[in-house]
Motif scaffolding. Sequence first.
Motif, mmCIF file in Angstrom:
data_model
loop_
_atom_site.group_PDB
_atom_site.id
_atom_site.type_symbol
_atom_site.label_atom_id
_atom_site.label_comp_id
_atom_site.label_asym_id
_atom_site.label_seq_id
_atom_site.Cartn_x
_atom_site.Cartn_y
_atom_site.Cartn_z
ATOM 1 N N VAL A 98 0.846 -1.206 0.000
ATOM 2 C CA VAL A 98 0.000 0.000 0.000
ATOM 3 C C VAL A 98 0.875 1.248 0.000
ATOM 4 O O VAL A 98 0.605 2.218 -0.724
ATOM 5 N N GLY A 99 1.934 1.234 0.809
ATOM 6 C CA GLY A 99 2.857 2.368 0.847
ATOM 7 C C GLY A 99 3.527 2.597 -0.495
ATOM 8 O O GLY A 99 3.715 3.741 -0.921
ATOM 9 N N PHE A 100 3.884 1.512 -1.176
ATOM 10 C CA PHE A 100 4.513 1.620 -2.490
ATOM 11 C C PHE A 100 3.565 2.287 -3.483
ATOM 12 O O PHE A 100 3.976 3.173 -4.255
ATOM 13 N N ILE A 101 2.302 1.899 -3.464
ATOM 14 C CA ILE A 101 1.318 2.506 -4.367
ATOM 15 C C ILE A 101 1.176 4.000 -4.087
ATOM 16 O O ILE A 101 1.197 4.824 -5.005
ATOM 17 N N GLN A 102 1.059 4.362 -2.811
ATOM 18 C CA GLN A 102 0.884 5.769 -2.453
ATOM 19 C C GLN A 102 2.136 6.589 -2.788
ATOM 20 O O GLN A 102 2.040 7.687 -3.350
ATOM 21 N N MET A 103 3.318 6.047 -2.464
ATOM 22 C CA MET A 103 4.554 6.785 -2.753
ATOM 23 C C MET A 103 4.784 6.921 -4.254
ATOM 24 O O MET A 103 5.355 7.916 -4.712
ATOM 25 N N THR A 104 4.330 5.949 -5.029
ATOM 26 C CA THR A 104 4.440 6.047 -6.490
ATOM 27 C C THR A 104 3.583 7.196 -7.014
ATOM 28 O O THR A 104 4.013 7.955 -7.894
ATOM 29 N N VAL A 105 2.387 7.349 -6.463
ATOM 30 C CA VAL A 105 1.513 8.466 -6.854
ATOM 31 C C VAL A 105 2.187 9.800 -6.530
ATOM 32 O O VAL A 105 2.228 10.716 -7.362
ATOM 33 N N TRP A 106 2.735 9.916 -5.305
ATOM 34 C CA TRP A 106 3.431 11.153 -4.917
ATOM 35 C C TRP A 106 4.644 11.406 -5.800
ATOM 36 O O TRP A 106 4.881 12.537 -6.241
ATOM 37 N N ALA A 107 5.423 10.357 -6.056
ATOM 38 C CA ALA A 107 6.650 10.502 -6.848
ATOM 39 C C ALA A 107 6.340 10.927 -8.281
ATOM 40 O O ALA A 107 7.023 11.785 -8.850
ATOM 41 N N LYS A 108 5.304 10.340 -8.875
ATOM 42 C CA LYS A 108 4.928 10.721 -10.237
ATOM 43 C C LYS A 108 4.484 12.179 -10.296
ATOM 44 O O LYS A 108 4.806 12.905 -11.250
ATOM 45 N N GLY A 109 3.740 12.610 -9.273
ATOM 46 C CA GLY A 109 3.306 13.999 -9.233
ATOM 47 C C GLY A 109 4.470 14.960 -9.118
ATOM 48 O O GLY A 109 4.526 15.990 -9.800
ATOM 49 N N LYS A 110 5.425 14.623 -8.253
ATOM 50 C CA LYS A 110 6.591 15.485 -8.080
ATOM 51 C C LYS A 110 7.464 15.474 -9.324
ATOM 52 O O LYS A 110 8.026 16.508 -9.715
ATOM 53 N N HIS A 111 7.589 14.310 -9.953
ATOM 54 C CA HIS A 111 8.374 14.195 -11.185
ATOM 55 C C HIS A 111 7.771 15.079 -12.277
ATOM 56 O O HIS A 111 8.508 15.788 -12.991
#
Length: 309
Positions: free
Chosen positions: A274-287
């Motif tokens: 679950v953390g991986f999914i959420q951090m991926t969303v944040w990372a894509k947004g920041k990228h």
Amino acid sequence: MKHYEVEILDAKTKDKLCFLDKVEPNATIGEIKSMFHKSHPQWYAARQSIRLDPKGKSLKDEDVLQHLPVGTTATFYFRDLGAQISWVTVFLTEYGGPLLLYLMFYFRAPFIYAPKYDFTTSKHWVVHLACMCHSFHYLKRLLETLFVHRFSHGTMPLRNIFKNCTYYWGFAAWMAYYINHPLYTPPTIYGEQQVRIALIIFLFCQVGNFSIHIALRNLRPPGSKTRKIPYPTKNPFTWIFLLVSCPNYTYELGSWFGFTLMTQCLPVAFFTAVGFIQMTVWAKGKHRSYLKEFRDYPPLRSPILPFVL
């Protein structure tokens, strides 16, 4: 010097809420928020969203009136962001809870397991190691909140603290219940070797995560909201910036992967996923924001996993 007339309308109803006369052309949105607050004390600056269009993006506090696409009579739209709470308070609460909850299960406080297990300790050394790793992780987060992180926004909506605490506290209790359960069995296939490798992964990624947080802190002077492209420093743990935009999330994922391998516990694996999914969303947004803001942004970088994601 010409002055501006500023009218502020409700973004939903289009009703006029405030009219400001003789506003200096070099006034910032932050200053206009302060003026608006004087006529509407219930809406302090942190809960105000001022925008050029009712459905547009919020203007930044540092935006200057004369540099905005408005005439001498400027019309802005107001939206209430709701009650606000500081990021520091939210982080201290959401990280302090898991630390204390896990320790309650580790010491087997009454009413958790059967009465005969009250305040007993596990016979498995991996259980004690897991407690030290979990406690270290959240102590690190608390100390980073107090002494390392510099927040671009001072507050967030008050409702977020309930959502965040439910997530962190709930998962911490779920994981701790099974890891510290009297019937818990440690990894058996690869045994101590698996635990030792997991510990190395966990500690390596914790140091890496801390190194990235220090590097990001050094990019932003105290009290500034300046954004810069993060680059590797002399610290080898930061060299991953060559390949990913958000290595703090990469290292965070690695830490929880190590903890999953160490405990071989399903709730931990689920929390990691679950953390991986959420951090991926944040990372894509920041990228995406990096690519939009900086034309010279390094093209080889991926959001969170090199060459993959």
